[in-house]
Design an enzyme around this catalytic site. Structure first.
Site, PDB file in Angstrom:
ATOM      1  N   ASP A 149     -22.975  17.873  40.158  1.00  8.76           N
ATOM      2  CA  ASP A 149     -22.065  17.084  40.982  1.00  8.76           C
ATOM      3  C   ASP A 149     -22.733  15.769  41.372  1.00  8.76           C
ATOM      4  O   ASP A 149     -23.814  15.776  41.975  1.00  8.76           O
ATOM      5  CB  ASP A 149     -21.703  17.889  42.236  1.00  8.76           C
ATOM      6  CG  ASP A 149     -20.515  17.296  42.992  1.00  8.76           C
ATOM      7  OD1 ASP A 149     -20.376  16.057  43.003  1.00  8.76           O
ATOM      8  OD2 ASP A 149     -19.740  18.078  43.571  1.00  8.76           O
ATOM      9  N   LYS A 153     -20.114   9.259  46.920  1.00 10.77           N
ATOM     10  CA  LYS A 153     -20.207   8.465  48.140  1.00 10.77           C
ATOM     11  C   LYS A 153     -21.652   8.385  48.643  1.00 10.77           C
ATOM     12  O   LYS A 153     -22.383   9.360  48.604  1.00 10.77           O
ATOM     13  CB  LYS A 153     -19.315   9.066  49.225  1.00 10.77           C
ATOM     14  CG  LYS A 153     -17.832   9.002  48.886  1.00 10.77           C
ATOM     15  CD  LYS A 153     -16.985   9.605  49.996  1.00 10.77           C
ATOM     16  CE  LYS A 153     -15.502   9.534  49.632  1.00 10.77           C
ATOM     17  NZ  LYS A 153     -14.633  10.140  50.685  1.00 10.77           N
ATOM     18  N   ASP A 185     -22.797  11.893  33.560  1.00 11.92           N
ATOM     19  CA  ASP A 185     -21.906  10.827  33.105  1.00 11.92           C
ATOM     20  C   ASP A 185     -21.683   9.803  34.218  1.00 11.92           C
ATOM     21  O   ASP A 185     -20.756   8.995  34.138  1.00 11.92           O
ATOM     22  CB  ASP A 185     -20.562  11.399  32.631  1.00 11.92           C
ATOM     23  CG  ASP A 185     -19.843  12.168  33.722  1.00 11.92           C
ATOM     24  OD1 ASP A 185     -20.461  12.427  34.783  1.00 11.92           O
ATOM     25  OD2 ASP A 185     -18.665  12.517  33.533  1.00 11.92           O
ATOM     26  N   THR A 220     -19.120  18.405  25.167  1.00 13.56           N
ATOM     27  CA  THR A 220     -18.077  19.281  25.683  1.00 13.56           C
ATOM     28  C   THR A 220     -16.730  18.556  25.675  1.00 13.56           C
ATOM     29  O   THR A 220     -16.659  17.338  25.490  1.00 13.56           O
ATOM     30  CB  THR A 220     -18.403  19.716  27.115  1.00 13.56           C
ATOM     31  OG1 THR A 220     -18.392  18.549  27.963  1.00 13.56           O
ATOM     32  CG2 THR A 220     -19.770  20.382  27.186  1.00 13.56           C
ATOM     33  N   LYS A 221     -15.656  19.315  25.882  1.00 14.80           N
ATOM     34  CA  LYS A 221     -14.324  18.709  25.952  1.00 14.80           C
ATOM     35  C   LYS A 221     -14.268  17.669  27.065  1.00 14.80           C
ATOM     36  O   LYS A 221     -13.708  16.588  26.903  1.00 14.80           O
ATOM     37  CB  LYS A 221     -13.269  19.791  26.188  1.00 14.80           C
ATOM     38  CG  LYS A 221     -13.093  20.749  25.019  1.00 14.80           C
ATOM     39  CD  LYS A 221     -12.072  21.827  25.351  1.00 14.80           C
ATOM     40  CE  LYS A 221     -11.943  22.826  24.198  1.00 14.80           C
ATOM     41  NZ  LYS A 221     -11.002  23.927  24.523  1.00 14.80           N
ATOM     42  N   PHE A 222     -14.874  17.996  28.206  1.00 17.13           N
ATOM     43  CA  PHE A 222     -14.911  17.066  29.330  1.00 17.13           C
ATOM     44  C   PHE A 222     -15.633  15.777  28.945  1.00 17.13           C
ATOM     45  O   PHE A 222     -15.178  14.678  29.235  1.00 17.13           O
ATOM     46  CB  PHE A 222     -15.619  17.745  30.502  1.00 17.13           C
ATOM     47  CG  PHE A 222     -15.941  16.831  31.651  1.00 17.13           C
ATOM     48  CD1 PHE A 222     -14.970  16.512  32.587  1.00 17.13           C
ATOM     49  CD2 PHE A 222     -17.211  16.292  31.796  1.00 17.13           C
ATOM     50  CE1 PHE A 222     -15.269  15.662  33.655  1.00 17.13           C
ATOM     51  CE2 PHE A 222     -17.515  15.454  32.856  1.00 17.13           C
ATOM     52  CZ  PHE A 222     -16.536  15.140  33.784  1.00 17.13           C
ATOM     53  N   GLU A 223     -16.769  15.934  28.264  1.00 16.20           N
ATOM     54  CA  GLU A 223     -17.566  14.772  27.883  1.00 16.20           C
ATOM     55  C   GLU A 223     -16.840  13.924  26.845  1.00 16.20           C
ATOM     56  O   GLU A 223     -16.816  12.692  26.926  1.00 16.20           O
ATOM     57  CB  GLU A 223     -18.910  15.241  27.338  1.00 16.20           C
ATOM     58  CG  GLU A 223     -19.905  14.133  27.085  1.00 16.20           C
ATOM     59  CD  GLU A 223     -21.260  14.664  26.664  1.00 16.20           C
ATOM     60  OE1 GLU A 223     -22.104  13.848  26.263  1.00 16.20           O
ATOM     61  OE2 GLU A 223     -21.469  15.887  26.735  1.00 16.20           O
TER      62      GLU A 223
END
Length: 247
Positions: A149, A153, A185, A220-223
């Site tokens: 994560d 902020k 990322d 990955t799919k997210f990447e």
């Protein structure tokens, strides 16, 4: 935030009586999610073999995995896509994987069954406590921390996982020549990772700055989705020095 509906909870989720329970560093924040039927079935069928209890005592890797082999710790594997890919690619390596998100644990168990993997063990407990109480110094051949994560902020940056105290703990548990591989990322977090790891005297950078993506880490799919949107991905790979620096 609504807590995930338990079904069935991993046996390792509790802390044994009398074991210290530090609150200074945490490797996770509880996320909402619901365990699917397939994941619940994987818990029932595969949990007894692949879930390890949190004991608060030093692990015997050979006993836990049923063999002696190089061991890599992964902190926070999400839904286990990259974990299963790497474990299939490196059957000669043991992977000790820490994740507290129950649907993610169930998803990895399901992938283990689908791919017939035998070199993964899951510790469904806070990784920092596991490091402190279960992982001896110079016991690991590698550490993977992929896409933690970023806590975007500024006031939340102190919650980021990659901080000097944790990196020092991990460095001491790496064997000489063992590696620590982080990926993100989020460029500001990547820069912080590089700064923190560079400041750890037990580690040395394997690259001149950021590292090329190692072949074993899949997209990955997210990447892939992020790359199509023009987002970058940064890998940081350091290794423990063969000799400790002078005191």
């Amino acid at each position: 935030m609504t807590e995930p509906t338990p079904s069935p909870a991993p046996a390792s989720a509790g802390t044994p009586e009398g074991v210290a329970h530090p609150r200074t560093i945490r490797s996770f924040v509880r996320r909402a999610g619901r365990t699917t039927t397939g994941q619940a079935k994987a818990f029932e069928a595969l949990g007894p073999q692949f879930l390890l209890p949190y004991t608060g005592t030093a692990m015997d890797f050979a006993a836990s995995f049923g063999r002696s082999a190089p061991t890599v710790l992964e902190i926070g594997f999400g839904m286990g896509e990259a974990t299963a890919h790497i474990a299939a690619l490196k059957p000669e390596t043991n992977f000790l994987c820490c994740e507290v998100h129950e649907p993610g644990v169930g998803a990895l168990l399901k992938r283990i069954g689908e791919r017939g993997l035998s070199n993964i063990r899951i510790l469904a407990h806070d990784a920092v406590e596991a490091i402190d109480h279960m992982l001896p110094e110079q016991s690991l051949d590698g550490v993977h921390i992929f896409f933690p994560d970023p806590w975007h902020k500024l006031r939340h940056h102190k919650r980021r996982l990659i901080q000097p105290p944790l990196v020092a703990k991990l460095s001491r548990r790496l064997k000489p020549g063992g590696y620590l591989h982080c990926a993100t990322d989020w460029q500001p977090y990547a820069e912080q990772m590089l700064e923190v790891l560079s400041a750890e005297p037990l580690l040395r950078n394997t690259a001149d700055g950021f590292a090329p993506k190692p072949d074993y880490r899949p997209l990955t799919k997210f990447e892939n989705r992020g790359l199509k949107l023009g987002h970058g991905v940064w890998d940081v790979v350091f290794e423990r020095r063969q000799e400790d620096p002078p005191a």
